[in-house]
Design a protein around this motif. Structure first.
Motif, PDB file in Angstrom:
ATOM      1  N   ARG A 243      10.159  -1.413  13.765  1.00 40.90           N
ATOM      2  CA  ARG A 243      11.123  -1.228  12.955  1.00 40.90           C
ATOM      3  C   ARG A 243      10.572  -0.972  11.491  1.00 40.90           C
ATOM      4  NH1 ARG A 243      14.385  -6.996  13.463  1.00 40.90           N
ATOM      5  NH2 ARG A 243      14.913  -6.597  15.683  1.00 40.90           N
ATOM      6  N   LEU A 244       9.275  -0.883  11.225  1.00 40.30           N
ATOM      7  CA  LEU A 244       8.927  -0.318  10.151  1.00 40.30           C
ATOM      8  C   LEU A 244       8.632   1.148  10.145  1.00 40.30           C
ATOM      9  CD1 LEU A 244       5.568  -2.629   9.917  1.00 40.30           C
ATOM     10  CD2 LEU A 244       7.271  -2.900   8.486  1.00 40.30           C
ATOM     11  N   ARG A 245       9.287   1.865   8.982  1.00 40.15           N
ATOM     12  CA  ARG A 245       9.212   3.139   9.013  1.00 40.15           C
ATOM     13  C   ARG A 245       8.137   3.741   8.211  1.00 40.15           C
ATOM     14  NH1 ARG A 245      14.731   6.349   7.425  1.00 40.15           N
ATOM     15  NH2 ARG A 245      14.205   6.113   5.357  1.00 40.15           N
ATOM     16  N   GLN A 246       7.422   4.412   8.868  1.00 44.15           N
ATOM     17  CA  GLN A 246       6.472   5.282   8.047  1.00 44.15           C
ATOM     18  C   GLN A 246       6.520   5.954   7.064  1.00 44.15           C
ATOM     19  OE1 GLN A 246       3.641   6.978  11.217  1.00 44.15           O
ATOM     20  NE2 GLN A 246       5.022   6.037  12.627  1.00 44.15           N
ATOM     21  N   ARG A 247       5.764   6.094   5.873  1.00 44.66           N
ATOM     22  CA  ARG A 247       6.085   7.161   4.891  1.00 44.66           C
ATOM     23  C   ARG A 247       5.536   8.484   5.348  1.00 44.66           C
ATOM     24  NH1 ARG A 247       7.408   5.770  -0.165  1.00 44.66           N
ATOM     25  NH2 ARG A 247       6.952   3.791   0.050  1.00 44.66           N
TER      26      ARG A 247
ATOM     27  N   SER B 155       0.996  -1.225   0.014  1.00 42.71           N
ATOM     28  CA  SER B 155       0.011  -0.040   0.019  1.00 42.71           C
ATOM     29  C   SER B 155       0.861   1.379   0.036  1.00 42.71           C
ATOM     30  CB  SER B 155      -1.101   0.005   1.133  1.00 42.71           C
ATOM     31  OG  SER B 155      -0.264   0.236   2.470  1.00 42.71           O
ATOM     32  N   GLY B 156       2.231   1.204   0.494  1.00 43.90           N
ATOM     33  CA  GLY B 156       2.944   2.518   0.442  1.00 43.90           C
ATOM     34  C   GLY B 156       2.970   3.031   1.636  1.00 43.90           C
ATOM     35  N   ARG B 157       2.220   2.408   2.823  1.00 41.88           N
ATOM     36  CA  ARG B 157       2.282   3.266   4.127  1.00 41.88           C
ATOM     37  C   ARG B 157       3.552   3.164   4.861  1.00 41.88           C
ATOM     38  NH1 ARG B 157      -1.050   2.362   8.543  1.00 41.88           N
ATOM     39  NH2 ARG B 157      -1.377   0.115   7.853  1.00 41.88           N
ATOM     40  N   PHE B 158       4.459   2.226   4.336  1.00 42.09           N
ATOM     41  CA  PHE B 158       5.533   1.860   5.132  1.00 42.09           C
ATOM     42  C   PHE B 158       6.861   1.937   3.995  1.00 42.09           C
ATOM     43  CE2 PHE B 158       3.870   1.064   9.186  1.00 42.09           C
ATOM     44  CZ  PHE B 158       2.690   0.099   8.805  1.00 42.09           C
ATOM     45  N   GLU B 159       8.158   2.664   4.532  1.00 41.00           N
ATOM     46  CA  GLU B 159       9.103   2.411   3.660  1.00 41.00           C
ATOM     47  C   GLU B 159       9.875   1.444   4.050  1.00 41.00           C
ATOM     48  OE1 GLU B 159       9.911   7.236   2.786  1.00 41.00           O
ATOM     49  OE2 GLU B 159      10.683   6.508   4.670  1.00 41.00           O
ATOM     50  N   VAL B 160      10.419   0.855   2.995  1.00 40.70           N
ATOM     51  CA  VAL B 160      11.420  -0.359   3.189  1.00 40.70           C
ATOM     52  C   VAL B 160      12.875   0.184   3.171  1.00 40.70           C
ATOM     53  CG1 VAL B 160      12.356  -2.685   2.482  1.00 40.70           C
ATOM     54  CG2 VAL B 160       9.907  -1.911   1.960  1.00 40.70           C
ATOM     55  N   VAL B 161      13.281   0.052   4.329  1.00 41.91           N
ATOM     56  CA  VAL B 161      14.701   0.670   4.593  1.00 41.91           C
ATOM     57  C   VAL B 161      15.968  -0.569   4.247  1.00 41.91           C
ATOM     58  CG1 VAL B 161      16.344   1.587   6.395  1.00 41.91           C
ATOM     59  CG2 VAL B 161      13.870   1.704   6.552  1.00 41.91           C
ATOM     60  N   CYS B 162      16.913  -0.206   3.681  1.00 46.87           N
ATOM     61  CA  CYS B 162      17.925  -1.087   3.319  1.00 46.87           C
ATOM     62  C   CYS B 162      18.591  -1.536   4.678  1.00 46.87           C
ATOM     63  CB  CYS B 162      18.994  -0.211   2.522  1.00 46.87           C
ATOM     64  SG  CYS B 162      18.594   0.337   1.015  1.00 46.87           S
ATOM     65  N   GLY B 163      18.737  -2.996   4.676  1.00 47.48           N
ATOM     66  CA  GLY B 163      19.339  -3.647   5.515  1.00 47.48           C
ATOM     67  C   GLY B 163      18.425  -4.195   6.508  1.00 47.48           C
ATOM     68  N   GLN B 164      17.074  -3.799   6.236  1.00 45.62           N
ATOM     69  CA  GLN B 164      16.115  -4.322   6.988  1.00 45.62           C
ATOM     70  C   GLN B 164      15.476  -5.696   6.770  1.00 45.62           C
ATOM     71  OE1 GLN B 164      12.224  -2.134   6.671  1.00 45.62           O
ATOM     72  NE2 GLN B 164      11.930  -2.606   8.780  1.00 45.62           N
ATOM     73  N   ASP B 165      15.026  -6.704   7.531  1.00 40.76           N
ATOM     74  CA  ASP B 165      14.630  -7.982   6.993  1.00 40.76           C
ATOM     75  C   ASP B 165      13.194  -7.478   6.469  1.00 40.76           C
ATOM     76  OD1 ASP B 165      14.632 -11.149   8.888  1.00 40.76           O
ATOM     77  OD2 ASP B 165      13.821 -10.748   6.761  1.00 40.76           O
TER      78      ASP B 165
END
Lengths: 173, 165
Positions: B11-15, A97-107
């Protein structure tokens, strides 16, 4: 936040900007979770801040401005849902949905599993998790926003976490 | 395996929200505050105008009633004096077997009318020039003799005065 609410009540633009920067992202994320659409969340967020601004000098009486804006936003979102009809969102669009950003290095797998487990919760439980973890509010503030007793909110939160733990354990085993 | 859903979620980063949304919201709020200030100002002007209107109506009523009282007093005193004096003159004439003095009552009536006209003129000072232009021989402040009667060369002792429209 007492002095900030008094400053905003007297029309201090800098105070309003400070307040907006402090809570707009969290509020936007919460509304996105409630409404399921980024554009609708933006509309409701703007309307919520306008309603806050229209209160004028009565704002000086508000002790907790953050809880107040979340309450306004929640009511506006519920009003919007009643006008447009409650839309069921599929539970498999958690990270997509795009609500969360995927951070590099994150599982990525674990992150997506957690987001999916969150999406599988009932709407009231999901709302409490959103307000507690992502909005960073206290149980007292969440109780004020949702209109539930503080004890009920705390027990619902623990129950939601327990359910997520079981879902994740089942998925990973 | 110890699973902590709370930790995983944190750990989830909010946009974050759009920067354009920030500008949009701040501008909308600034416009709302400007409109509210304008509405407050207009409300004050409306209240002041209403108060001024009420005051002017009251002042006009007070001034009108003061003039009416003055004219009423003037008319009442001379009227009673005129009747009493005229009655005495007629009685005295009858007792002496004399004819009543000619036109005494009419003379007093004319004097009364002229004094009312003079009072009205006095109250409407800004219109004095119109009355004098219509009847230049009449001058309420100068042509009156010591006994209160106008001189024969001045205004005639009967009502030939016409009010302007």
């Amino acid at each position: 936040m007492g002095p900030l609410s008094k400053r905003i009540a007297h029309g201090d633009t800098a105070a309003f900007v400070e307040f907006y920067d402090a809570c707009a992202d969290r509020l936007h994320h919460y509304l996105w979770a409630l409404l399921g659409s980024k554009e609708d969340a933006e509309d409701v967020l703007q309307e919520s801040f306008l309603r806050l601004a229209r209160r004028g000098k009565r704002l000086a009486q508000i002790e907790n401005l953050t809880a107040f804006i979340f309450t306004i936003a929640r009511n506006e979102a519920l009003r919007w849902l009643r006008r447009h009809g409650n839309v069921e969102h599929p539970i498999d669009v958690a990270l997509g949905s795009g609500r969360f950003e995927v951070v590099c290095g994150q599982d990525f797998e674990r992150a997506e599993a957690a987001a999916l487990a969150l999406a599988r919760l009932s709407p009231p439980s999901r709302e409490i998790i959103e307000l507690k973890i992502f909005a960073g509010l206290t149980f007292r503030e969440i109780a004020e926003i949702t209109g539930s007793p503080q004890g009920t909110v705390a027990s619902q939160y623990q129950a939601a976490l327990e359910k997520m733990r079981k879902t994740l354990a089942k998925d990973w085993l | 395996m110890n699973i902590d859903p709370e930790e995983l979620l944190r750990r989830l980063r909010q946009r974050p929200a759009n920067k354009e949304l920030r500008q949009q919201v701040l501008m909308a709020v600034a416009n709302e505050w400007r409109a509210a200030r304008q509405r407050r100002w207009m409300r004050r002007v409306a209240l002041a105008t209403a108060a001024l209107l009420v005051f002017s109506v009251g002042a006009n009523w007070w001034a009108s009633s003061a003039i009416s009282d003055r004219l009423a007093r003037l008319y009442e005193v001379h009227n009673s004096f005129d009747k009493a004096d005229n009655a005495k003159i007629l009685l005295a004439s009858q007792e002496r077997g004399e004819l009543p003095p000619p036109n005494r009552a009419a003379q007093y009536l004319a004097l009364l009318q002229q004094r009312i006209i003079a009072e009205s003129a006095f109250c409407e000072k800004e219109r004095r020039h119109e009355k004098m232009e219509q009847n230049p021989s009449w001058d309420g402040s100068r042509s009156r003799n010591l006994d209160g009667m106008h001189s024969p060369s001045g205004c005639r002792p009967y009502l030939d005065y016409r009010h302007t429209a």
